[in-house]
Write a protein that holds these residues in place. Structure first.
Motif, mmCIF file in Angstrom:
data_model
loop_
_atom_site.group_PDB
_atom_site.id
_atom_site.type_symbol
_atom_site.label_atom_id
_atom_site.label_comp_id
_atom_site.label_asym_id
_atom_site.label_seq_id
_atom_site.Cartn_x
_atom_site.Cartn_y
_atom_site.Cartn_z
ATOM 1 N N TYR A 12 0.809 -1.231 0.000
ATOM 2 C CA TYR A 12 0.000 0.000 0.000
ATOM 3 C C TYR A 12 0.843 1.283 0.000
ATOM 4 O O TYR A 12 0.287 2.382 -0.009
ATOM 5 N N PHE A 58 1.433 0.700 -4.277
ATOM 6 C CA PHE A 58 0.138 1.307 -4.609
ATOM 7 C C PHE A 58 -0.156 2.580 -3.814
ATOM 8 O O PHE A 58 -1.316 2.940 -3.614
ATOM 9 N N ILE A 103 0.162 10.038 -7.588
ATOM 10 C CA ILE A 103 0.577 8.635 -7.448
ATOM 11 C C ILE A 103 2.078 8.537 -7.219
ATOM 12 O O ILE A 103 2.848 9.196 -7.911
ATOM 13 N N CYS A 154 -7.194 4.902 -10.129
ATOM 14 C CA CYS A 154 -6.929 5.112 -8.693
ATOM 15 C C CYS A 154 -7.243 6.532 -8.247
ATOM 16 O O CYS A 154 -7.513 6.770 -7.081
ATOM 17 N N GLN A 198 -9.938 6.596 -1.244
ATOM 18 C CA GLN A 198 -8.593 7.104 -0.967
ATOM 19 C C GLN A 198 -8.568 7.529 0.495
ATOM 20 O O GLN A 198 -9.208 8.503 0.867
ATOM 21 N N GLN A 211 -7.018 -2.210 -6.988
ATOM 22 C CA GLN A 211 -7.338 -2.136 -5.566
ATOM 23 C C GLN A 211 -8.660 -1.391 -5.380
ATOM 24 O O GLN A 211 -9.029 -0.555 -6.202
ATOM 25 N N TYR A 219 -6.949 2.896 -1.535
ATOM 26 C CA TYR A 219 -5.561 3.359 -1.589
ATOM 27 C C TYR A 219 -5.327 4.207 -0.342
ATOM 28 O O TYR A 219 -6.274 4.783 0.200
#
Ligand SMILES: [Fe+2]
Length: 258
Positions: free
Chosen positions: A171, A175, A186, A201, A208, A227, A230
């Motif tokens: 994580y 990610f 990101i 994402c 998030q 996923q 995040y």
């Protein structure tokens, strides 16, 4: 598995000394690198962390040539002292964390084929090099990576501990999202090497959530689909500062699990 000293890793017989054979890349390899690089490079401004984009420049990668590890190693040596360690593919956990602890990032040198640009059984060089290596130019990011690996080495004989620490790695390094000047960006390599997940994402579809060590360690992950949540950090100092709480939470969870 026998307990081992972290120093043993560099002479471990399971890690054959491998080098990137730059001259053996085919025309197709160069084309694949260029296609993937250009495709990501187009969508990354406004999506990727500025630290990542700066790192990409600093480490010297471009669409015009496959990443050259020798060159990249020279640049990294001056900046954070990290180096790329060529591996054939996925390696055992003790080797993986052992390398990271020695400031060596394991990377493969093979590239996916043109007919499978978006589907991979294992991470290839585009993932390992393009998506991971640029952030090895950041001091807080690399300190975090080394310290996380150090915790993993202490608990290397405990599979539950390694699973819990893998969630943290997953994580964050793979990610993770970061907030830069109020905007979500990101920094996770698993996202940065995927055109689909780069868009997904940051959309409203997944959650998030603020980076929280305890929550991260309690969140399983999927390897073969995007996923659904995040975790967002404020900056890489925050990651590094979370190292003691990773170890504390790990010990607590292991005690509960027994
Ligand atoms: Fe990765």
């Amino acid at each position: 598995m026998m307990a081992r000293k972290p120093d043993d890793v560099l002479s471990d017989p399971r890690l054959d000394p491998l080098k990137q054979e730059y001259g053996s890349y085919s025309q197709e390899d160069f084309e694949v690198w260029k296609i993937l690089f250009e495709r990501q490079y187009k969508i990354l401004p406004g999506a990727a962390s500025e630290k990542f984009l700066e790192g990409l420049q600093t480490i010297g990668f471009s669409a015009e040539g496959i990443a050259n590890f020798e060159e990249a190693n020279k640049r990294l040596a001056d900046i954070t002292g990290w180096a790329i360690h060529v591996v054939p593919g996925l390696i055992d956990d003790d080797l993986f964390f052992g390398l990271l602890y020695h400031k060596r990032f394991p990377a493969s040198t093979w590239l996916r084929k043109k007919e499978s640009l978006d589907y991979l059984e294992e991470p290839d060089m585009f993932h390992d090099a393009f998506a991971h290596l640029p952030l090895l130019t950041d001091p807080d990011y690399t300190r975090f990576l080394k310290e996380l690996a150090g915790i993993a080495l202490k608990f290397i004989d405990n599979p539950l501990a390694i699973d819990l620490l893998s969630r943290v790695y997953w994580y964050t390094i793979e990610f993770g999202l970061i907030r830069e000047r109020g905007a979500l960006r990101i920094y996770g390599a698993g996202i940065l090497s995927s055109a689909g997940e780069t868009k997904y994402c940051l959309s409203e579809e997944p959650q998030q959530l603020p980076y929280d060590v305890e929550m991260v360690m309690n969140t399983p992950f999927w390897k073969n689909k995007f996923q659904d949540r995040y975790f967002v950090i404020d900056d890489f100092e925050m990651l590094y500062a979370s190292v003691p709480s990773i170890e504390r939470n790990l010990v607590d969870l292991l005690e509960k699990g027994e």
